[in-house]
Design an enzyme around this catalytic site. Structure first.
Site, mmCIF file in Angstrom:
data_model
loop_
_atom_site.group_PDB
_atom_site.id
_atom_site.type_symbol
_atom_site.label_atom_id
_atom_site.label_comp_id
_atom_site.label_asym_id
_atom_site.label_seq_id
_atom_site.Cartn_x
_atom_site.Cartn_y
_atom_site.Cartn_z
ATOM 1 N N TRP A 137 -8.279 -38.072 0.874
ATOM 2 C CA TRP A 137 -7.608 -37.537 -0.284
ATOM 3 C C TRP A 137 -7.143 -35.879 -0.142
ATOM 4 O O TRP A 137 -8.129 -35.177 0.209
ATOM 5 C CB TRP A 137 -8.496 -37.744 -1.518
ATOM 6 N N GLU A 157 -11.612 -49.981 -2.369
ATOM 7 C CA GLU A 157 -10.328 -49.163 -1.824
ATOM 8 C C GLU A 157 -9.990 -48.872 -0.620
ATOM 9 O O GLU A 157 -11.255 -48.810 0.094
ATOM 10 C CB GLU A 157 -10.237 -47.657 -2.705
ATOM 11 N N HIS A 192 -13.903 -47.796 0.828
ATOM 12 C CA HIS A 192 -15.132 -47.532 0.010
ATOM 13 C C HIS A 192 -15.049 -48.078 -1.449
ATOM 14 O O HIS A 192 -14.165 -48.529 -1.917
ATOM 15 C CB HIS A 192 -15.177 -46.172 0.035
ATOM 16 N N HIS A 197 -17.721 -41.782 -11.093
ATOM 17 C CA HIS A 197 -16.647 -41.220 -10.221
ATOM 18 C C HIS A 197 -15.574 -40.589 -11.132
ATOM 19 O O HIS A 197 -14.991 -39.572 -11.156
ATOM 20 C CB HIS A 197 -15.769 -42.106 -9.468
HETATM 21 ZN ZN LIG Z 1 -12.512 -43.890 -4.485
#
Ligand SMILES: [Zn+2]
EC number: 3.5.1.9
Length: 207
Positions: free
Chosen positions: A17, A171, A51, A57
């Site tokens: 990311w 994901e 993951h 989160h």
């Molecule tokens: Zn994630």
């Protein structure tokens, strides 16, 4: 029994990311030094490669990885095929799809075409889909892209809506070679006591 590996390879230089910790593996205690073994060291984000997200989160009061029910991540799953050019996944796209008796659903979009670079645009989940899926009995959704929300989203409406409806998130799967249908999914998170997410080794089994 056949096993299909649907996990992204963890390797130095792999896409992460934008702004997140780069993945790094190195042999930090080599055989020449230790006298008997090679020992490696890992540096990685909890959202590296394939993951699961824990509610913590995106919600300070949300559950941590170690508090999640492992039953979510092991059991029957249905792989659903969707067109790669799809903008978003809404009730409209799924109204013809049979989800009766399905607890875990994996959406195969093949929209992340070049796995060596992080995608700029991905199909996202419409927040309205979460209550619809929950009513069908879905407790886990998996995607072959890195988020259930648009890459530039800050409010994360799909993450929140799924969480409010008791649906958990897996994901960055690789589903290109998977024929849509029914499998057994195994994608167990690490027992990270305070974790907000965890890499998993995700596989599908078929008899
Ligand atoms: Zn994630």
């Amino acid at each position: 029994m056949r096993i299909f590996d649907i996990s992204r390879k963890l390797v130095n230089g792999m896409p992460v990311w934008p702004g997140d910790t780069a993945f790094q593996y190195e042999v930090s205690w080599p055989m020449e030094e230790s006298g008997s073994v090679n020992v490696g060291r890992l540096e990685l984000s909890t959202h590296t490669g394939t993951h699961v997200d824990a509610p913590f989160h995106f919600d300070n009061d949300g559950k941590r990885i170690s508090e999640l029910d492992l039953n979510l991540y092991i059991g029957p799953a249905r792989v659903i095929d969707l067109p790669p050019e799809i903008e978003s996944i809404s009730i409209e796209e799924l109204k013809e799809v049979d989800l009766d008796g399905v607890t875990r659903v994996l959406f195969r979009t093949c929209a992340w075409k070049n796995g060596t670079v992080f995608p700029e645009k991905i199909p996202h989940i419409e927040p309205e889909l979460a209550p619809y899926l929950a009513k069908k009995g879905i407790r886990l959704i998996g995607l072959d892209v890195p988020s259930v929300d648009p890459i530039d989203s800050k409010e994360l409406p799909a993450h929140h809506s799924l969480n409010e409806n008791g649906i958990h998130i897996l994901e960055s799967l690789i589903l290109d070679k998977i024929v849509p249908g029914d499998y057994e999914l195994i994608a167990l998170p690490l027992p990270l006591v305070e974790g907000d997410g965890s890499p998993v080794r995700a596989i599908l089994r078929q008899w």
